[in-house]
Design a protein around this motif. Sequence first.
Motif: not given
Length: 231
Positions: A27-32, A76-83
């Motif tokens: 259920a977690q967000q898969t942003a990116g 970065t480091a397997d973390v996707t940040t969408t702005t």
Amino acid sequence: MKILTYQKFVKTGMFAIALMTFGITTAQQTAGDSAKEADIQPGVTNLGGSVKVIDNKGTIKYLQSKNGITMLSNTTADVTTTTWQLGGTLTDDTFIDANGNVFGLDGIELVTTELPSTDATTESNHGTGTGYTILVRDEATGATKKLLASDLLQSGQESFTAAAAQVSYPLTGSPVLPAFSQVWVYRNGAKLISNVDYTVSASTVTLVPNTVVPNDWTVYAGDIIEVQYVK
């Protein structure tokens, strides 16, 4: 018998916890995640990419940016940040209703040394001209447009050497003159009374000599007629 029941309980409980953990994870967000145009909706254009998310019920959704909003993704480091940020191309007419509240911009630079633009063109991008223009609002459509500073305030002056009884004085270049209250006419340096001693129409000033004593006057050959205006 009690021992077997306890073991069975432990096994059942561990299995339930495993299911709960799996459910929370999915259920977690898969942003990116970049979705293809066909993955979003058949026949719908994918504007600037999209972000795939899964809500707590497992429903897959896609978020898109458009109409002046830009979406930037950084991994970065397997973390996707969408702005999402301001800046982009308007694809639809857009209106903001201030509804009686203040709508303003802070931090605007004050023009102190720049000169008014003389090479501005319609719908141009920044960096393609010089100087500054003035933003105005079209009251009919609400659209924001730009205006040359020279078109905001115009002035002019021209003088004529009159012929005998000459009353009509068309200005060179045929500028459209403003109302008579913004046009000043002088005869040999003496100011004439606006809308009494002269009238204004289009780009022409017409003198109206007075024949009533003691305010009678006429136009003689060699008189200097000067016209000044501002609009």
